[in-house]
Design a protein around this motif. Structure first.
Motif, mmCIF file in Angstrom:
data_model
loop_
_atom_site.group_PDB
_atom_site.id
_atom_site.type_symbol
_atom_site.label_atom_id
_atom_site.label_comp_id
_atom_site.label_asym_id
_atom_site.label_seq_id
_atom_site.Cartn_x
_atom_site.Cartn_y
_atom_site.Cartn_z
ATOM 1 N N LYS A 195 19.564 -11.478 27.611
ATOM 2 C CA LYS A 195 18.790 -11.095 28.779
ATOM 3 C C LYS A 195 19.641 -10.261 29.733
ATOM 4 C CE LYS A 195 15.678 -15.065 28.551
ATOM 5 N NZ LYS A 195 15.038 -16.176 29.295
ATOM 6 N N ARG A 196 18.955 -9.524 30.606
ATOM 7 C CA ARG A 196 19.672 -8.649 31.528
ATOM 8 C C ARG A 196 20.357 -9.424 32.645
ATOM 9 N NH1 ARG A 196 17.205 -3.565 31.880
ATOM 10 N NH2 ARG A 196 18.620 -3.017 33.580
ATOM 11 N N VAL A 197 19.682 -10.487 33.149
ATOM 12 C CA VAL A 197 20.225 -11.143 34.341
ATOM 13 C C VAL A 197 19.865 -12.625 34.402
ATOM 14 C CG1 VAL A 197 18.203 -10.442 35.705
ATOM 15 C CG2 VAL A 197 20.334 -11.029 36.882
ATOM 16 N N GLY A 198 20.830 -13.407 34.879
ATOM 17 C CA GLY A 198 20.605 -14.805 35.210
ATOM 18 C C GLY A 198 20.810 -14.974 36.706
ATOM 19 N N ILE A 199 19.886 -15.692 37.366
ATOM 20 C CA ILE A 199 19.942 -15.856 38.819
ATOM 21 C C ILE A 199 20.059 -17.337 39.153
ATOM 22 C CG2 ILE A 199 18.797 -15.380 41.017
ATOM 23 C CD1 ILE A 199 17.180 -13.202 39.536
ATOM 24 N N CYS A 200 21.073 -17.682 39.920
ATOM 25 C CA CYS A 200 21.319 -19.065 40.316
ATOM 26 C C CYS A 200 21.187 -19.181 41.832
ATOM 27 C CB CYS A 200 22.721 -19.503 39.870
ATOM 28 S SG CYS A 200 23.161 -21.188 40.345
ATOM 29 N N GLY A 201 20.160 -19.903 42.286
ATOM 30 C CA GLY A 201 19.940 -20.041 43.716
ATOM 31 C C GLY A 201 19.023 -21.196 44.027
ATOM 32 N N HIS A 202 18.721 -21.381 45.290
ATOM 33 C CA HIS A 202 17.901 -22.504 45.744
ATOM 34 C C HIS A 202 16.432 -22.103 45.702
ATOM 35 C CE1 HIS A 202 16.254 -25.612 48.415
ATOM 36 N NE2 HIS A 202 17.327 -26.317 48.087
ATOM 37 N N TYR A 203 15.710 -22.646 44.696
ATOM 38 C CA TYR A 203 14.284 -22.376 44.562
ATOM 39 C C TYR A 203 13.433 -23.495 45.163
ATOM 40 C CZ TYR A 203 15.624 -18.611 41.385
ATOM 41 O OH TYR A 203 16.167 -17.473 40.849
ATOM 42 N N ILE B 148 23.486 -28.608 37.051
ATOM 43 C CA ILE B 148 23.463 -27.211 37.502
ATOM 44 C C ILE B 148 24.553 -26.409 36.801
ATOM 45 C CG2 ILE B 148 23.848 -25.696 39.487
ATOM 46 C CD1 ILE B 148 22.573 -27.961 41.205
ATOM 47 N N LEU B 149 25.773 -26.964 36.726
ATOM 48 C CA LEU B 149 26.876 -26.249 36.081
ATOM 49 C C LEU B 149 26.609 -26.049 34.595
ATOM 50 C CD1 LEU B 149 30.007 -27.816 37.802
ATOM 51 C CD2 LEU B 149 28.906 -25.619 38.291
ATOM 52 N N PHE B 150 26.006 -27.043 33.960
ATOM 53 C CA PHE B 150 25.682 -26.906 32.543
ATOM 54 C C PHE B 150 24.658 -25.792 32.338
ATOM 55 C CE2 PHE B 150 23.048 -28.014 28.846
ATOM 56 C CZ PHE B 150 24.024 -28.014 27.853
ATOM 57 N N GLN B 151 23.628 -25.759 33.169
ATOM 58 C CA GLN B 151 22.620 -24.703 33.064
ATOM 59 C C GLN B 151 23.231 -23.331 33.338
ATOM 60 O OE1 GLN B 151 18.722 -25.533 35.025
ATOM 61 N NE2 GLN B 151 19.563 -27.556 35.403
ATOM 62 N N LEU B 152 24.144 -23.279 34.299
ATOM 63 C CA LEU B 152 24.782 -22.005 34.625
ATOM 64 C C LEU B 152 25.668 -21.531 33.479
ATOM 65 C CD1 LEU B 152 25.090 -19.810 36.728
ATOM 66 C CD2 LEU B 152 26.878 -21.166 37.833
ATOM 67 N N TRP B 153 26.327 -22.455 32.825
ATOM 68 C CA TRP B 153 27.115 -22.097 31.644
ATOM 69 C C TRP B 153 26.216 -21.509 30.564
ATOM 70 C CZ3 TRP B 153 27.602 -26.268 27.516
ATOM 71 C CH2 TRP B 153 28.127 -25.716 26.336
ATOM 72 N N ARG B 154 25.064 -22.167 30.300
ATOM 73 C CA ARG B 154 24.134 -21.648 29.291
ATOM 74 C C ARG B 154 23.612 -20.268 29.693
ATOM 75 N NH1 ARG B 154 21.788 -25.261 25.680
ATOM 76 N NH2 ARG B 154 20.836 -23.332 24.916
#
Length: 368
Positions: free
Chosen positions: A2-10, A55-61
Motif C-alpha cells: 500500500k502507499r500509506v499507513g496512518i497512525c493517529g487518534h480516530y 498499537i505497536l504491533f499494528q504499527l509494525w504490521r
C-alpha cells in the motif's frame, strides 16, 4: 504494497470532536479520496497506554505493508512512536512523516534532546505555521514543512453571506470549553461592555465540549449568566458553517499552551465570520489584523473590551471583512493542503531486511 499507513487518534467508537481526532480523520479521508481506499491502512491510538502493545504491533504490521508511514500523535504517544518507528525503519526503510497537531512541539523538544534526535531522522515533519517551522529550524531541524490546518467544511458563497445590521450583535465562542481557551474572559468582556452601555449591545453564545476538569467550574459560572449569554452545547462538524454564519464575530481569547492553527478559526473563515483573537502563539499569523479580524493583547481583559467597543462602531468595516474570510477559507481546503504530503510520498519500494521482532523490541526497550 500500500502507499500509506496512518497512525493517529480516530476515537474508537466514540464521537470525539477534539482537534486531534478531527484532524486525523480529515487527513485520512483526504488521502483516501486522492489515492483510493486500497492504498491506505490505519492504526487507531485510541486507548493510549492501555493498548500500547496492541498499537505497536499494528504499527509494525503497517510498516510491513506500506511505503509511507504517517503519525499524528499527542505528547506522550510521540515519545513512544517516534523511537519505535526509527528502530523498525532500520529494517524496512519506509518514508516517515510526522504531522504535528497544535503548536506545542518546539517548546516540548527543548527539554527532550533525546526525542529531537529521533525526529530529525524522520523524512518530513509537517507544522501548522511558518513561525513553528522557524522555531524548529533554530533547533537544528532540516526536515520541516509547513502544512496549514484544514477541515472538511462547506464554504459559503458570496450570496450566502449574512450581514449584521442592528444590535444586539451576536458573538460566539466555538472551541473546547476551558479556562485556558479564554471562556471566562469572553463572558466578562461581554458583560462589561453591555454594562457600560446600560443595554444589551452584544449577545454571547458558547459552543463546544466542556473539559472534564472544568465542568464544575463552568456550572458555577453558568448560574450567574445574564440572559444574553448562553451555553448551546456541541455542534456536529458538518454543521459548523450553517451555525456560525449568523454571527457578528467569533471570539477566540485563548491562552492554551498547545495552541497551533486552531480549527475554530477555519470554521469562522468558512462561515464568513471575522475573528477577535488574542495575540497568543500563532493567532496573529493566521488572523490578519483589520483584514479577517482583530487581535487584542493576550490575557488583557481591558483590551478585549476596548476591541469590542471598536467593533460596535465599525459594523460596515466588519461586514466588509466577510469576503476576506471566505478567501482565507478557500486557501485551506483539504484538497489543496493534502498535496503537500502526497507529493512527498515515495514511489519505489526498497528491498527490506527480514524483520525480527525480538531484536526490534529489545532495541526499543534499550532506547526508551
Amino acid at each position: 504494497m500500500k502507499r500509506v499507513g496512518i497512525c493517529g487518534h480516530y476515537g474508537g467508537n466514540t464521537n470525539s470532536l477534539d482537534g486531534q481526532t478531527v484532524k486525523t480523520k480529515t487527513l485520512t479521508r483526504s488521502i483516501t479520496e486522492k489515492l483510493g481506499a486500497d492504498e491506505v491502512e490505519t492504526v487507531d491510538t485510541y486507548g493510549g497506554i492501555s493498548r500500547v502493545f496492541s498499537i505497536l504491533f499494528q504499527l509494525w504490521r503497517t510498516n510491513i505493508h506500506c511505503k509511507n508511514i504517517i503519525i499524528l500523535p499527542a505528547h506522550n504517544a510521540l515519545q513512544v512512536l517516534a523511537p519505535f518507528l526509527k528502530i523498525v525503519n532500520h529494517f524496512y526503510h519506509r518514508k516517515l512523516h510526522y504531522v504535528v497537531i497544535g503548536g506545542w512541539l518546539p517548546e516540548f523538544l527543548k527539554k527532550r534532546n533525546w526525542l529531537a534526535k529521533y525526529l530529525k531522522k524522520f523524512d518530513y515533519i509537517y507544522v501548522e505555521t511558518s513561525t513553528m517551522k522557524t522555531n524548529l529550524e533554530k533547533q537544528g531541524f532540516k526536515n520541516v514543512v509547513m502544512l496549514p490546518n484544514c477541515k472538511e467544511l462547506r464554504i459559503l458563497s458570496l450570496e450566502e453571506l449574512v450581514y449584521s445590521e442592528s444590535e444586539p450583535y451576536r458573538l460566539c465562542t466555538f472551541s473546547r470549553v476551558s479556562k485556558e481557551k479564554g471562556i471566562e474572559d469572553a463572558v466578562n468582556a461581554v458583560i462589561q461592555t453591555n454594562n457600560k452601555h446600560n443595554k444589551t449591545i452584544y449577545q454571547l453564545d458558547i459552543y463546544g465540549q466542556i473539559d472534564s476538569n472544568y465542568v464544575e467550574r463552568f456550572d458555577q459560572i453558568k448560574q450567574s449568566f445574564p440572559p444574553y449569554i448562553r451555553y448551546n452545547g456541541c455542534v456536529p462538524f458538518d454543521r459548523s458553517t450553517d451555525v456560525l454564519k449568523d454571527y457578528y464575530l467569533l471570539l477566540f481569547p485563548t491562552y492554551y499552551a498547545g495552541e497551533g492553527f486552531a480549527g475554530t478559526l477555519l470554521d469562522a473563515f468558512a462561515a464568513g465570520v471575522p475573528i477577535l483573537a488574542s495575540n497568543w502563539k500563532y493567532n496573529a499569523e493566521i488572523v490578519e489584523n483589520n483584514v479577517t479580524g482583530f487581535i487584542f493583547q493576550n490575557q488583557n481583559l481591558q483590551d478585549l473590551v476596548e476591541k469590542l467597543e471598536k467593533a460596535y462602531t465599525e459594523v460596515e468595516r466588519i461586514n466588509q471583512m466577510r469576503k476576506k474570510c471566505l478567501e482565507k477559507a478557500e486557501e485551506c481546503t483539504p484538497k489543496k493542503i493534502i498535496c503537500i504530503i502526497t507529493d512527498r510520498f515515495v514511489e519505489n519500494v526498497e528491498k527490506s531486511s527480514h524483520f525480527k521482532s525480538d531484536v526490534v523490541i529489545s532495541q526499543l526497550l534499550n532506547n526508551l
